[in-house]
Enzyme design. Structure first.
Site, PDB file in Angstrom:
ATOM      1  N   ASP A 254       0.871  -1.165   0.000  1.00 48.40           N
ATOM      2  CA  ASP A 254       0.000   0.000   0.000  1.00 48.40           C
ATOM      3  C   ASP A 254       0.915   1.224   0.000  1.00 48.40           C
ATOM      4  O   ASP A 254       2.090   1.150   0.370  1.00 48.40           O
ATOM      5  CB  ASP A 254      -0.961   0.013   1.188  1.00 48.40           C
ATOM      6  CG  ASP A 254      -2.167   0.924   0.886  1.00 48.40           C
ATOM      7  OD1 ASP A 254      -2.085   1.731  -0.063  1.00 48.40           O
ATOM      8  OD2 ASP A 254      -3.192   0.823   1.595  1.00 48.40           O
TER       9      ASP A 254
HETATM   10  C1  BGC Z   1      -5.004   3.249  -0.219  1.00 50.53           C
HETATM   11  C2  BGC Z   1      -5.046   2.230  -1.345  1.00 50.53           C
HETATM   12  C3  BGC Z   1      -4.849   2.931  -2.657  1.00 50.53           C
HETATM   13  C4  BGC Z   1      -3.535   3.672  -2.621  1.00 50.53           C
HETATM   14  C5  BGC Z   1      -3.216   4.414  -3.894  1.00 50.53           C
HETATM   15  C6  BGC Z   1      -3.764   4.100  -0.272  1.00 50.53           C
HETATM   16  O1  BGC Z   1      -3.840   5.145   0.624  1.00 50.53           O
HETATM   17  O2  BGC Z   1      -5.082   2.597   1.019  1.00 50.53           O
HETATM   18  O3  BGC Z   1      -6.255   1.532  -1.321  1.00 50.53           O
HETATM   19  O4  BGC Z   1      -4.916   2.017  -3.706  1.00 50.53           O
HETATM   20  O5  BGC Z   1      -3.572   4.625  -1.571  1.00 50.53           O
HETATM   21  O6  BGC Z   1      -4.047   5.499  -4.066  1.00 50.53           O
END
Ligand code: BGC
Length: 741
Positions: free
Chosen positions: A282
């Site tokens: 993540d």
């Molecule tokens: C989120 C993810 C997301 C990623 C990219 C993170 O903060 O938890 O679900 O895909 O950001 O935007």
């Protein structure tokens, strides 16, 4: 034959021979050129070779620096390919409800492109409420087409974290509280996306069940709850959906960050489940090179975003390279990652046969609308206020901010820039006529207004005054995508509807007898006015065609068929996560301990005999259905058998409608405590007025096993079991005893 004719015939004979000869020469020339060019194509680019052969070849051509370069981001949403070998960059996009707008290469600012306005599909809670795996496939396919058109290789979704608490700001992006329901829906979604040559990225692995302190919170949970409740949808996504990538969660599990967690990534995901794709972190969740490298992470994204152009400083960049060079981390660890990353490339960016995709098409809006219409849930309709037919009333008052609020904006990473979003007010005005419809806010979520008592009072007074003069009132409120509502990075602050809505609803109910309540959210909420309200619709974030879908349900042009994918507790303390002290939610001293264990959602309400406000699986229709001849094909089953649950279902009313028949199973005397019942099968059936159908739902006996912590594995016990055929987790129509030998 004359001499002249004979001449012509001889001429034709040779002409034909010449043609044949030319044909044969051309054929062999093409064949040899083809073979020659195949010989000259490097193996890693040669599509007649297997992907595994191509991976090994590419790997053999790469330097250690080139390999490391593939293990981390090169921009906010892409990771490196290999320019030397012509391996393209890997382009990623959120996910999961549409293709996110373009942002700048190295910052979170919008890129201001003019060609990135997408179709917004309904939130995954809505998809779950449809209980319709076929629709999930259509969802994935359409979304994959949009991703392809926009040049994306990885779609960051779907999310399958289990709905543990109604406070979780991100529940709207997930598929509800039941592992079986989310498992059945996740597979077709993945397949639909990946048939476009775009990887789905299953997220957030694992135990990301709250947003509060999500970057640091450590989750403690029993092995049993882990395997029975929190992992099944991931496991099914990997093993049946064959997902090509997976995203590690921000939080910790048993002391280690999920993106650096040996048990989750190396042991469970890669070794036990046989996952052959890439683990993507993540965004900004990595914080230790050695742990990330050794414990199973493959691609690091989103770190160090406070600095410009910091990609070489990522944990899996220079620091990783240095540890490889010094021998602190073995090169095999790097090779395993690069194999997985190359596999992801060959399946996506280097797949020459993938379709081109399409974007914001009529078909995609139609799919979006169908999902929306199948997901909306009619919770209560005591006085049959719904449907409100066209021409039935002269003065319809719409109250509520969500009638006009754009709900595809906000919510965090799933926010979308859309080609269109039809609001409920617009659609209802189109449906009933502008002269029939009037609207007043009743409440406001604007921070400048909603705090002031005087503003709230005047909004309520105006709504009440107008409601007194209306033939019927449709209230459209709920939560929204603002901070501390349904949004990423923070949880809700209260189980109540925000912005003084309870007071407003009470006032409306006391001034007009005909108030139909429509609430839009991705979460449950308290309904202190429930006994005074006769008619309630639960809507979700429905995407681009939200208003049209809702107006069709309200007017009866579409008969509602959605079912709740999670239980609505009367009060927060009634739910399993909140029945204990703060250590169970939101956690103390950095750790949250899941004291509700396997009793999540209806499993808790059943075990504690607590009546929910509305149970899991509940949802009404404008018609009604009857079941008869309910039976199983046998009484005794072996381990490898399939239980066939047979019944006739009849539409008893005068409208076309769909019903979801749910099969729950319970075990009579298990050696370990088990939930009173668990969902093991369901089927959505569409029936014309008075039509009946014979249905068979198949349940593999093996799926009745439970996870025994003591034995570290799944156990199916010889015992008596009950198969419950139901319309919701609280509405069991018939229970049939069977036994497993
Ligand atoms: C989120 C993810 C997301 C990623 C990219 C993170 O903060 O938890 O679900 O895909 O950001 O935007």
């Amino acid at each position: 034959m004359s001499i002249a004719e004979r001449k012509i015939s001889v001429e034709l004979f040779y002409q034909e021979k010449r043609h044949r000869l030319t044909y044969i020469i051309v054929f062999f020339a093409v064949f040899f050129v083809d073979v020659y060019s195949q010989i000259n194509i490097p193996i890693y680019l040669n599509e007649t070779k297997t992907i595994e052969e191509r991976i090994e070849h590419a790997l053999s051509l790469m330097s250690i620096e080139e390999k490391v370069a593939m293990c981390h981001a090169q921009s906010r949403f892409s990771s490196n390919g290999n320019p030397e070998l012509g391996i393209p960059e890997l382009k990623m996009s959120d996910g999961p409800h549409g293709i996110r707008m373009e942002i700048k290469w190295d910052s979170w600012e919008q890129a201001d492109w003019t060609n990135d306005s997408c179709t917004a599909f309904p939130a995954l809670t809505c998809l779950a409420a449809s209980f319709n795996p076929d629709l999930s496939f259509s969802y994935g396919k359409a979304l994959g087409e949009e991703a392809r058109y926009r040049g994306k290789d990885v779609l960051l979704g779907p999310g399958v974290n289990i709905y543990r608490t109604p406070m979780n700001g991100r529940n709207f992006e997930y598929m509800g509280e039941d592992p079986y329901l989310s498992s059945r829906l996740v597979v077709p979604y993945i397949k639909g996306i990946q048939m476009n040559g775009v990887a789905a990225c299953l997220k957030h692995f694992a135990l990301n069940n709250q947003e509060d302190k999500r970057l640091t919170i450590n989750v403690e949970v029993s092995d049993r709850a882990l395997h029975e409740i929190y992992l099944p949808a991931f496991k099914t996504g990997v093993q049946e959906g064959k997902v090509w990538s997976i995203m590690g969660a921000y939080n910790k599990f048993r002391g280690d960050y999920c993106n650096q967690n040996d048990l989750l990534l190396n042991q469970i995901l890669k070794k036990n489940w046989g996952f052959d794709g890439a683990v993507i972190s993540d965004w900004g969740s990595v914080n230790n090179t050695k742990k990330a490298a050794l414990n199973g992470l493959d691609i690091e994204m989103g770190s160090l975003t406070q600095y410009k152009n910091a990609y070489n400083n990522f944990y899996l960049a220079e620091p990783f390279l240095n540890m490889l060079r010094s021998g602190e981390i073995p090169v095999e660890v790097l090779d395993d990652k690069v194999r997985r990353i190359l596999r992801l490339h060959f399946r996506t960016s280097m797949n020459r046969n993938r379709p081109f995709g399409s974007f914001s098409t009529k078909e995609h809006f139609a799919v979006s609308q169908q999902i929306a219409e199948e997901g909306v849930v009619l919770l209560k309709n005591k006085t049959n206020l719904f449907p409100i037919k066209k021409g039935q009333y002269k003065k319809i008052l719409i109250v509520g901010e969500n009638a006009t609020k754009i709900l595809t904006v906000g919510g965090g990473s799933s926010e979308l820039k859309v080609k269109k979003e039809i609001t409920p007010l617009k659609a209802l005005s189109n449906k009933y006529g502008k002269d029939v419809i009037s609207h007043t806010l009743g409440y406001s979520s604007d921070p400048a207004l909603c705090q002031k008592a005087s503003t709230q009072d005047s909004l309520i007074s105006k709504a009440v005054e107008m409601a007194g003069l209306a033939d019927v009132v449709i209230y459209i409120g709920g939560l929204n995508k603002d901070k501390n509502q349904d949004t990423e990075a923070a949880d809700r602050l209260s189980y109540d509807l925000p912005f003084n809505q309870n007071r407003l609803i009470e006032s409306l109910l006391s001034i007009n007898k005909k108030v139909g309540i429509v609430l839009i959210s991705g979460n449950a909420y308290a309904m202190p006015w429930i006994n005074k309200a006769s008619s309630i619709i639960q809507s979700w974030y429905l995407g681009s065609v939200a208003g049209d879908a809702l107006a069709n349900i309200i007017s009866g042009e579409v008969n509602p068929s959605g079912k709740l994918p999670f239980s609505f507790p009367v009060k927060l303390e009634d739910s399993g996560a909140h029945a204990h002290d703060e250590s169970s939610y939101p956690g103390v001293n950095g750790t949250v301990t899941y004291k509700d264990d396997i009793l999540v959602g209806y499993r808790w309400f059943d075990a504690k005999r607590i009546k929910p406000q509305f149970p899991f699986g509940h949802g009404l229709s404008y018609t009604n259905f009857g079941l008869s001849n309910v039976k199983t094909n046998k009484k005794e089953y072996g381990v490898n058998d399939t239980i066939k649950v047979l019944f006739d279902i009849k539409n008893l009313g005068y409208l076309l409608g769909s019903e979801v028949v749910q099969i729950y199973v319970s075990q009579e005397s298990p050696s370990l405590m088990r939930p009173i019942k668990e969902l093991k099968g369901f089927k959505k059936v569409s029936l014309s007025p008075k039509e009946s159908q014979k249905i068979c739902i198949e349940i593999p006996t093996k799926s009745l096993a439970f996870y025994d912590d003591g034995k570290n594995g799944w156990v199916l016990e010889k015992d008596k079991y009950y198969v419950h055929v139901a319309f919701s987790s609280e509405n069991v129509i018939k229970s049939i005893p069977i036994s497993i030998e």
